[in-house]
Write a protein that holds these residues in place. Structure first.
Motif, short mmCIF file in Angstrom:
data_model
loop_
_atom_site.label_atom_id
_atom_site.label_comp_id
_atom_site.label_asym_id
_atom_site.label_seq_id
_atom_site.Cartn_x
_atom_site.Cartn_y
_atom_site.Cartn_z
N ALA A 130 -60.80 42.78 -23.59
CA ALA A 130 -61.00 42.74 -22.15
C ALA A 130 -60.80 41.31 -21.64
O ALA A 130 -60.75 40.37 -22.43
N ARG A 150 -62.42 42.89 -12.00
CA ARG A 150 -62.16 44.31 -11.76
C ARG A 150 -60.81 44.69 -12.33
O ARG A 150 -59.86 43.94 -12.27
N ARG A 151 -60.75 45.88 -12.88
CA ARG A 151 -59.51 46.42 -13.41
C ARG A 151 -59.05 47.54 -12.50
O ARG A 151 -59.86 48.21 -11.85
N ASP A 178 -54.51 39.76 -20.43
CA ASP A 178 -55.51 40.05 -19.39
C ASP A 178 -54.85 40.60 -18.14
O ASP A 178 -55.31 41.57 -17.54
N TYR A 194 -53.75 44.07 -18.67
CA TYR A 194 -54.94 44.92 -18.74
C TYR A 194 -55.44 45.24 -17.33
O TYR A 194 -55.74 46.39 -17.01
N ILE A 195 -55.52 44.24 -16.47
CA ILE A 195 -56.06 44.41 -15.13
C ILE A 195 -55.14 45.28 -14.27
O ILE A 195 -55.60 46.17 -13.54
N ASP A 202 -52.96 47.34 -15.48
CA ASP A 202 -52.68 48.55 -16.25
C ASP A 202 -51.19 48.69 -16.57
O ASP A 202 -50.62 49.77 -16.46
#
Length: 371
Positions: A9, A15-16, A84, A87-88, A90
């Motif tokens: 993470a 926030r994702r 990162d 990830y955030i 997507d």
């Protein structure tokens, strides 16, 4: 189930946005163009077929052979930021990223089949961690929107224009396309700035990064409010001659001016659209196929109209005044002809022509429904 590449993470609580569509952060002019292109059947196939003509393979080999690929053993802090950002936002497949030796601060995202992110050593040395995080998010935003494809085409066409300069009118036609692509690309940069803010989630860091790109590593000599005031002064200052010079200055650029980018990003960060995204309300990627081209173009046109109306630039104000004057004249002419038509209809009624009058009213009602 954890997706490959998302085992870790972000370093701090951010926030994702699962399944977020790039439409959530795209500038209206950028979004309308992309929605239309995505609707074209076989568009991606055509561009991939053109990949043999484009310098993509050459660029990939060049970066692989003469730059440093970011990964678990090289520039690990940049690799963590890249993961990162993916990830955030997507983005399932983490793009390859390279650091290129160049004292000029710069970053780009190119590629047809797969996007490649390139940052220069000048940029890496200039920005702190949070500022750099916004830049990496900016480039990942380009990748998610599919901007890399069109950036590669822009590079190809720019080079082609130089090669065919000797052909009568050949370079004129190509440069017309290049100019249009640059206008779109400038708007795509504003979109990517928004993506960078969604990744970094730190407005001040985004502002600092843009100030450093404009003025170097001298933050102790700079002020955010004063920097933003420059953008306002740039828009308001001068007369019509300055307005023309502004247009001529921006035409050859692929990026908006830095103060303008900062002002646009600050404005968006305070808009309800940004807050809605942060609250988890945003368009999803699986809804992209249902996006309306008409609605997107209407939103883009509305944005440009609002820009003209609210702008303090002398040329834009003149355009707005002319448009307003034309609308006023049109309104008066419409009222005049409506009055004349009403008088004629009354005369017909007095002459016993009731059927003619009714027919005219019915036709008018039909015309209103057609609009």
């Amino acid at each position: 189930m954890t997706q490959p590449g998302f085992e870790k993470a972000p370093a701090r609580d951010r926030r994702r946005f699962p399944g977020i569509s790039s439409r959530a952060y795209e500038h209206p002019a950028d979004r309308s163009a992309l929605v239309a292109l995505r609707k074209l059947s076989g568009f991606d196939t055509v561009f991939k077929a053109l990949s043999g003509l484009l310098p993509e393979r050459s660029l990939r080999l060049l970066f692989l052979s003469d730059s440093v690929r970011v990964g678990e053993t090289q520039f690990t802090h940049l690799y963590a930021m890249l993961r990162d950002a993916c990830y955030i936002l997507d983005l399932e497949k983490v793009p390859q990223m390279y650091v290129q030796q160049d004292p000029k601060p710069n970053a780009m995202c190119i590629g047809l089949d797969e996007p490649i992110i390139v940052v220069t050593t000048g940029l890496v040395e200039l920005l702190d961690e949070e500022e750099m995080r916004a830049v990496v998010g900016h480039e990942v935003g380009h990748a998610l929107s599919g901007h890399a494809v069109y950036r590669t085409v822009l590079l190809f066409l720019t080079n082609l224009a130089l090669r065919v300069a000797w052909i009568p009118l050949g370079t004129v036609a190509i440069m017309a396309i290049v100019t249009a692509l640059r206008e779109w690309f400038r708007k795509s940069e504003l979109s990517a700035d928004r993506a960078g803010l969604l990744v970094g989630q730190d407005v001040q860091a985004s502002m600092r990064g843009l100030m450093k790109i404009a003025g170097g590593n001298h933050l102790h000599e700079m002020n955010v409010d004063s920097f933003l005031a420059q953008a306002e002064e740039y828009e308001e200052s001068g007369d019509l001659r300055d307005s023309v010079l502004k247009i001529l200055n921006v035409l050859p650029r692929t990026h908006p001016f830095t103060t303008v980018r900062a002002a646009e990003l600050k404005k968006w960060s305070q808009h309800r659209d940004y807050q809605r995204i942060m609250d988890g309300h945003y368009p999803r990627r699986d809804e992209d196929k249902d996006a309306s081209v008409t609605d997107s173009f209407r939103e883009s046109a509305s944005h440009y109209a609002d820009t003209v109306r609210s702008s303090k630039d002398p040329l834009f104000k003149l355009v707005g005044d002319i448009a307003g004057g034309a609308a006023d004249v049109g309104s008066r002419l419409r009222d005049k002809f409506a009055g004349a038509a009403g008088g004629a209809a009354s005369g017909s009624d007095r002459a016993g022509g009731t059927g003619t009058s009714t027919g005219t009213e019915h036709k008018g009602g039909g015309a209103t429904e057609q609009d």
